[in-house]
Design an enzyme around this catalytic site. Structure first.
Site, PDB file in Angstrom:
ATOM      1  CB  ALA A  85     -36.477  90.224 -24.927  1.00  0.00           C
ATOM      2  CG  ASP A  86     -32.459  87.459 -28.909  1.00  0.00           C
ATOM      3  OD1 ASP A  86     -31.229  87.372 -28.866  1.00  0.00           O
ATOM      4  OD2 ASP A  86     -33.077  88.164 -29.729  1.00  0.00           O
ATOM      5  N   GLY A  87     -35.545  86.373 -25.697  1.00  0.00           N
ATOM      6  CA  GLY A  87     -36.362  85.467 -24.898  1.00  0.00           C
ATOM      7  C   GLY A  87     -36.633  86.087 -23.548  1.00  0.00           C
ATOM      8  CB  ILE A  95     -32.111  85.505 -23.131  1.00  0.00           C
ATOM      9  CG1 ILE A  95     -32.200  84.691 -21.839  1.00  0.00           C
ATOM     10  CG2 ILE A  95     -30.892  85.093 -23.935  1.00  0.00           C
ATOM     11  CD1 ILE A  95     -32.293  83.211 -22.082  1.00  0.00           C
ATOM     12  NE  ARG A 158     -29.243  84.846 -28.727  1.00  0.00           N
ATOM     13  CZ  ARG A 158     -28.896  85.610 -29.743  1.00  0.00           C
ATOM     14  NH1 ARG A 158     -28.268  86.740 -29.527  1.00  0.00           N
ATOM     15  NH2 ARG A 158     -29.153  85.234 -30.981  1.00  0.00           N
TER      16      ARG A 158
END
Lengths: 190, 659
Positions: A85-87, A95, A158
């Site tokens: 995960a990027d976030g 995200i 994304r």
């Protein structure tokens, strides 16, 4: 470490793109002599999937490359999906690279678990309601052939996967369900 | 909840007829605040013990079903009515005529007991020892409570004859007292029964009422978890039932006891159906209770009640207003500010959770400012007693909302935490300051934070849908418009209140482009909507949103169309309760409003039908929206998913109580 329990012998794991955390997970599993194979998507436009498959091949893990569109086709054989995960957002969703949502959707409809490996510093106090509700992150896409000027290209890099499609998150705070993310965030930030 | 838990763990002993209670002193936990006993206090106080607002109706009580008791007025409330209670039917004996009762029942001084009862019901465990001591007093006085509590009266009536059947948390002395009280009662009954046949009394005859009493009594017997104070129960009959009823119940009870509660319920319901008169118990009880305040026994038209909602207080307010208004200058114990706010609730002038809370708090501020401690009384206890009495008044005007319950709990805890070293003026000033701070932080500032968060979710080109009229949503829309965002608004409205029209007027006046429709078209319009903003009365621990009826429908349709639903709710409205449906706890509105269309006299199709037995009008005020339809809740703590509500309650619930 936490995720090692979830990888059993003979399982098939689907990964999307290149994520350091996921790679470490798979590396640890391979080194503890677990037998599993990996399906890796190509991960356009970054082509990060190719990189991951290279690394895994060096570890002697059986890897199979897929184009992004072949995910649903192979979902039958897959036992679990592993993404990074990027976030991680407040709702418990993630995200990540474009395509994650698609894979999660297919996995959910076929009842395959989707596991997310993310460190807790990635938790953010965002709460997107839909795909467009985020700050856009664009990246150029190279199609290999020149594109006519009148055609638009969706260049977002994304996407947002809502929490109902995720099964568990592996974090340094432990193995969490998506709804606990908000709990942790509240304790961290408030 | 404590009581509930406690009751299930302690084995129930079914005993029929007279017996000496051999059961262990039951749940000490339960009785910690209200040793008075067995019955009503624990059950009614359990919510209190749990530090639930005393005005919260625990749904558990509905297990006892049959009672037409007012869900919203748990026991703690009745002290003031305790005074008035004895007055009973005599509307003349309205103001300050405590004497007749006392002389009749020879009970302990009214002042001591009610306050003790109040204390007892408060969440102050430190009172427990005092409570134990006062037990005897209360017990004695309890007998004089002619069903001071709406709900307990009903319960007690059943319990009346056979309190032994109930969970024996009763001490021996209690037994005797009840016995004595029971003996006293018949005489009182006879004495007062004549008075109870007021000119304006219900159409139901005594026989019918008696029959209903028996039915309910029988059901009551089977309802073990109905713990009603023995004293109260015995006193209950004083109200209207002739003494004969006492004899009838015991044999009936033995039969009833053998049945399972469920069967009881249906049996009792059948009996009730046979009896034509609709709102018996509840009717009388509230009449009498209001007698003090409202003076006139207003004969509301007998109305058919819907079976499923018998546990809720029926709507009787329509005709009370003029009477209340005329009584304005005659009610000594009532503070004029409180009275005014109560009238406003009754008339519907103030509606909406925030407005009601603020009005109530400001009325309490006036009360506190004008308050002076009576000699030999402690400020905290007496003030708490007064507040409780006012709360009961408010409840009768209009059942309290959950946010008001939280507010009252906050106020009572602030009163309880006043340092003893404070002088009276310091205490009063501190309390007023606390109230001001509460209003400011929890409502005004919270709304600002919510608006700030919410406008980040509004993009240019959005179509926002809202339902009814919520003050927070209105502020959000106006603020977003001020910021210059381009969006349009769809207002969904519903009868009978048609609150959306006022909102529409205000928004259009400010220049927003609006669409107005009724709820039957919500699925038609939903495809063009991008966001749904809803207000709420309260959000519960499982993420369920409790709000104006119709909200659940809008949220469900939005969910089906994949439109995100945003609930805007201040954190003080969160509650640790859990509601699974809209039936356990609700509020009934005026059924006649359904059949009338303002301005159209020719639409009168239902005029003749309302009196038929097979036709019942149901006007619910609230409904529960499941958490899966809610995308996000915007609170003053930020934007949280519905699953995080208990986290907020857990982390911050204590904060404002212990500031």
């Amino acid at each position: 470490m936490l995720s090692q329990d979830f990888i059993f012998d003979g399982c098939t794991i689907l990964v999307h793109g290149f994520s350091r955390v996921v790679f470490e997970v798979l590396k640890t599993a391979a080194q503890s002599k677990k037998l599993f194979r990996v399906f890796c998507t190509e991960g356009r436009p970054d082509r990060s999937g190719l990189r991951l498959s290279n690394e895994l091949a060096k570890l002697d893990v059986p890897v199979k490359l897929l184009i992004d569109s072949a995910v649903a086709y192979t979902m039958d054989e897959v036992d679990m999906v592993f993404v990074g995960a990027d976030g991680v957002v407040e709702s418990g969703g993630i995200i990540n690279m474009m395509g994650t949502f698609q894979i999660a959707l297919v996995a959910h409809s076929m009842n395959k678990p989707v596991y997310v490996a993310a460190e807790s510093y990635k938790f953010a106090r965002l709460y997107p309601l839909d795909q467009k509700d985020m700050v856009p992150a664009l990246c150029p896409i190279d199609f290999g052939v020149p594109i006519p000027s009148k055609v638009e290209v969706e260049t977002s890099a994304r996407d947002y996967t809502p929490p109902q499609y995720l099964t568990l998150l592996f974090t340094d705070l432990g193995v969490l369900t998506p709804s606990v993310v908000s709990d942790e965030l509240i304790q961290l930030y408030l | 909840m404590d009581a509930r838990r406690a009751t299930t763990t302690v084995p129930r002993v079914r005993q029929v007829g007279f017996f000496t209670p051999n059961a262990p002193p039951a749940q000490p936990s339960r009785t910690h605040s209200f040793p008075l006993d067995s019955s009503s206090p624990p059950l009614s106080n359990s919510p209190v013990n749990n530090s639930l607002s005393p005005v919260m109706i625990p749904p558990s009580r509905h297990l006892s079903d049959n009672l037409v008791h007012r869900a919203t007025s748990p026991l703690p409330v009745p002290e003031p009515s305790a005074f008035r209670r004895p007055i009973r039917s005599h509307h003349v004996a309205v103001v300050g005529s405590y004497n007749p009762t006392e002389s009749l029942l020879g009970s302990s001084p009214p002042l001591a007991s009610p306050s003790s009862r109040v204390i007892g019901d408060g969440e102050f465990s430190e009172e427990s020892s005092a409570g134990w001591f006062r037990r005897s007093n209360s017990a004695k006085f309890a007998s004089s409570f002619s069903g001071a509590f709406d709900l307990t009266s009903v319960m007690s009536s059943e319990a009346g004859g056979f309190h032994q059947v109930k969970k024996p948390v009763i001490a021996q002395p209690k037994e005797e007292k009840s016995g004595a009280a029971a003996v006293v009662e018949p005489q009182i009954n006879k004495g007062l029964s004549s008075s109870s046949t007021k000119p304006l009394k219900e159409k139901t005859t005594k026989a019918e009422r008696r029959a209903l009493q028996e039915a309910q009594r029988a059901a009551k017997a089977a309802a073990k978890d109905m713990t009603v104070s023995v004293g109260v129960s015995t006193s209950k009959p004083v109200k209207q039932q002739p003494a004969q009823k006492k004899d009838a119940p015991p044999p009936a009870s033995s039969v009833a006891v053998s049945d399972r509660k469920g069967v009881e319920r249906s049996m009792e319901k059948e009996r009730r159906k046979d009896i034509p008169a609709p709102r018996m118990q509840f009717d009388d009880k509230s009449r009498v209770e209001k007698a003090k305040k409202r003076a006139v026994v207003n004969q509301s038209e007998a109305r058919n009640r819907v079976e499923l909602f018998r546990h809720l207080p029926q709507y009787e307010h329509g005709t009370q207003l003029p009477d209340l208004e005329s009584k304005f200058f005659q009610l000594d114990p009532m503070h004029p500010a409180v009275y005014k706010v109560g009238l406003q609730y009754l008339a519907g002038d103030i509606s909406g959770g925030n407005a009601r809370c603020i009005a109530m708090l400001q009325a309490f501020q006036e009360v506190i400012k004008d308050y002076s401690t009576p000699p030999e009384k402690s400020l905290t206890r007496d003030l708490t007693a007064k507040i409780s009495s006012f709360v009961s008044f408010f409840t009768e005007c209009r059942p309290l909302s959950m946010s008001m319950g939280n507010t009252i709990r906050f106020l009572k805890s602030r009163i309880a935490k006043l340092p003893l070293t404070f002088s009276e003026s310091e205490a009063k000033a501190s309390l007023c300051a606390d109230i001001d701070r509460f209003i400011n932080e929890k409502i005004v500032l919270a709304d600002n934070v919510i608006i700030r968060h919410a406008v980040t979710k509004i993009m240019d080109g959005d179509v926002l849908l809202t339902y009814g009229s919520s003050c927070v949503v209105e502020m959000i829309l106006l603020y977003a418009h001020e910021l210059g965002k381009q969006f349009r608004v769809v207002i969904v409205d519903s009868r009978p209140k048609l609150k959306g029209q006022a909102l529409l007027r205000r928004l259009v006046g400010k220049g927003l482009s609006c669409t107005y429709t009724h709820i039957n078209a919500v699925s038609y319009i939903m495809h063009e909507v991008t966001r749904v903003f809803l207000g709420s009365s309260s959000v519960l621990s499982n993420g369920t949103v409790y709000s104006r009826v119709g909200t659940a429908c809008v949220a469900m349709v939005a969910h089906a169309f994949h439109v995100p639903v945003l609930i805007c709710c201040e954190a003080y409205k969160f509650h640790e309760r859990v509601l699974l449906d809209s039936i356990c706890s609700n509020e009934l509105g005026d059924p006649d409003a359904l059949s009338k269309v303002p301005g159209r006299m020719d639409i009168n199709y239902l005029d003749d039908l309302t009196n038929k037995d097979n036709m019942q009008l149901l006007n619910l005020m609230y409904d529960a929206t499941p958490s899966e339809y809610v995308s996000m809740i915007i609170t003053d703590y930020g934007m949280i998913p519905p699953t995080s509500v208990p986290v907020i309650v857990r982390e911050y619930g204590r904060e404002y109580l212990w500031i």
